[in-house]
Design an enzyme around this catalytic site. Structure first.
Site, PDB file in Angstrom:
ATOM      1  N   SER A  22      -3.525   0.342  15.002  1.00  0.00           N
ATOM      2  CA  SER A  22      -4.175   1.641  15.168  1.00  0.00           C
ATOM      3  C   SER A  22      -4.588   1.820  16.620  1.00  0.00           C
ATOM      4  O   SER A  22      -4.798   0.844  17.353  1.00  0.00           O
ATOM      5  CB  SER A  22      -5.425   1.717  14.273  1.00  0.00           C
ATOM      6  OG  SER A  22      -6.269   2.780  14.623  1.00  0.00           O
ATOM      7  N   GLY A  53      -0.305   8.369   1.444  1.00  0.00           N
ATOM      8  CA  GLY A  53      -0.304   8.321   2.898  1.00  0.00           C
ATOM      9  C   GLY A  53       0.921   7.697   3.528  1.00  0.00           C
ATOM     10  O   GLY A  53       2.058   7.940   3.116  1.00  0.00           O
ATOM     11  N   GLY A  97       0.799  -1.223   0.000  1.00  0.00           N
ATOM     12  CA  GLY A  97       0.000   0.000   0.000  1.00  0.00           C
ATOM     13  C   GLY A  97       0.827   1.265   0.000  1.00  0.00           C
ATOM     14  O   GLY A  97       0.917   1.949   1.015  1.00  0.00           O
ATOM     15  N   TYR A 127     -13.709  -2.111  12.132  1.00  0.00           N
ATOM     16  CA  TYR A 127     -12.382  -1.548  11.900  1.00  0.00           C
ATOM     17  C   TYR A 127     -11.490  -1.788  13.113  1.00  0.00           C
ATOM     18  O   TYR A 127     -10.334  -2.232  12.977  1.00  0.00           O
ATOM     19  CB  TYR A 127     -12.468  -0.053  11.605  1.00  0.00           C
ATOM     20  CG  TYR A 127     -11.106   0.593  11.407  1.00  0.00           C
ATOM     21  CD1 TYR A 127     -10.337   0.277  10.288  1.00  0.00           C
ATOM     22  CD2 TYR A 127     -10.591   1.479  12.343  1.00  0.00           C
ATOM     23  CE1 TYR A 127      -9.085   0.843  10.095  1.00  0.00           C
ATOM     24  CE2 TYR A 127      -9.335   2.056  12.160  1.00  0.00           C
ATOM     25  CZ  TYR A 127      -8.583   1.738  11.045  1.00  0.00           C
ATOM     26  OH  TYR A 127      -7.332   2.284  10.869  1.00  0.00           O
ATOM     27  N   GLY A 170       2.141   4.620   3.618  1.00  0.00           N
ATOM     28  CA  GLY A 170       2.983   3.734   2.827  1.00  0.00           C
ATOM     29  C   GLY A 170       3.951   4.490   1.942  1.00  0.00           C
ATOM     30  O   GLY A 170       5.135   4.133   1.839  1.00  0.00           O
TER      31      GLY A 170
END
Length: 310
Positions: free
Chosen positions: A148, A24, A20, A177, A26
């Protein structure tokens, strides 16, 4: 002592694989590693976006060596195929950063019928890492799972979400999530436990970016077309979140700090973990639940159709 990107050692001759990188975290992680001389293998679903990312890496890290591998983590067969391609093409991988993901989309499913967030963020990476394992183990790689702060908002993982029938509960995007990010963290810790028990030289750690301003909120909520709440959340994030380049700091520290021996969790050190220079941070009791981690591993093997023996 405060960590900065100046603390990243010379990575010349070392290969880093990052999922990814079309924006952002990555992208900025890739730039940070390339500036220190790492040869990059990056993954993307969209070739046009990959070309834009490559141009940005070339601008910010002139002379960087970057190869692109097509990978759709929402397709388990493609995750396995991409891993096999990497194993075939390269003789070693020194750093693997499992960064790609999706955040708070409308109720959606992967190609294999799993809830999109647990299926992409956790299960796709599980199958991908399992396929890479022979190369990672032989290389003594550093594996970084990107979690996260949202992992703190859930108290468990509904393992039914990893079965063919799926979870029976109503879909709540933030809950799903949070569980996917808890799964990322628990995977990192369980991989560390298994690596140490087997004598593998692989080091498995986790990181989180704090509250970083990326396209994750916009792309997730707009999965089925433009979502006004998604646009609103994205604009708020741009105002109060730290830049994506700063959000990448914990990932870079986790990937390169030689003092880390496995099982650590790295995140921003200021404002309750929302922003700032990276440091070792805490995690919930659930994240450290060895029994749940073993159950998650077993359920993930079954769901992904892989045997992940460390």
């Amino acid at each position: 002592m405060t960590w900065t990107t100046d603390d990243i050692p010379d990575l010349t001759g070392r290969r880093a694989v990052i999922t990814g990188v079309t924006g952002g975290l990555g992208l900025h992680t890739a730039i940070g590693l390339a500036r220190k001389g790492a040869d990059l293998v990056v993954t993307a679903r969209d070739s046009a976006k990959a070309d834009v990312a490559l141009a940005r890496i070339a601008k910010d890290a002139p002379g960087a060596s970057v190869d692109v591998v097509s990978l759709d983590l929402a397709d388990l067969a493609d995750s396995r195929r991409a891993a096999a391609d990497v194993v075939k093409a390269y003789d070693r991988v020194d750093i693997l950063i499992n960064n790609a993901g999706i955040m708070i989309p409308p109720k959606s499913e992967t190609k294999d019928g799993f809830e999109l967030q647990i299926g992409t963020n956790h299960l796709g990476h599980f199958a991908w890492t399992a396929g890479l394992w022979p190369l990672l183990s032989a290389s003594g790689a550093r594996v970084v799972a990107v979690s996260s702060m949202a992992h703190t908002a859930v108290g468990s993982i509904d393992l039914d979400s990893l079965t063919p029938q799926g979870s029976s509960r109503p879909y709540k995007r933030w809950q799903s999530y949070g569980e996917s990010k808890l799964a990322n963290l628990m995977f990192a810790l369980e991989l560390d436990r298994r690596a140490k028990a087997s004598g593998s030289p692989v080091v498995s750690v986790a990181a989180h970016p704090g509250y970083a301003s990326t396209n994750l909120t916009k792309t997730g909520m707009n999965v089925r077309g433009v979502s006004l709440p998604g646009v609103g959340i994205h604009q708020i994030s741009k105002i109060i979140g730290q830049p994506a380049s700063h959000g990448a700091w914990p990932l870079l520290m986790a990937a390169t700090d030689p003092s880390l021996t496995g099982g650590e969790y790295v995140g921003p050190g200021a404002l309750g973990g929302w922003r700032g220079r990276p440091k070792l941070v805490g995690m919930t009791k659930t994240a450290r639940d060895i029994g749940l981690a073993a159950d998650l591993w077993k359920a993930s093997e079954s769901a992904a159709g892989v045997t992940f023996t460390v």
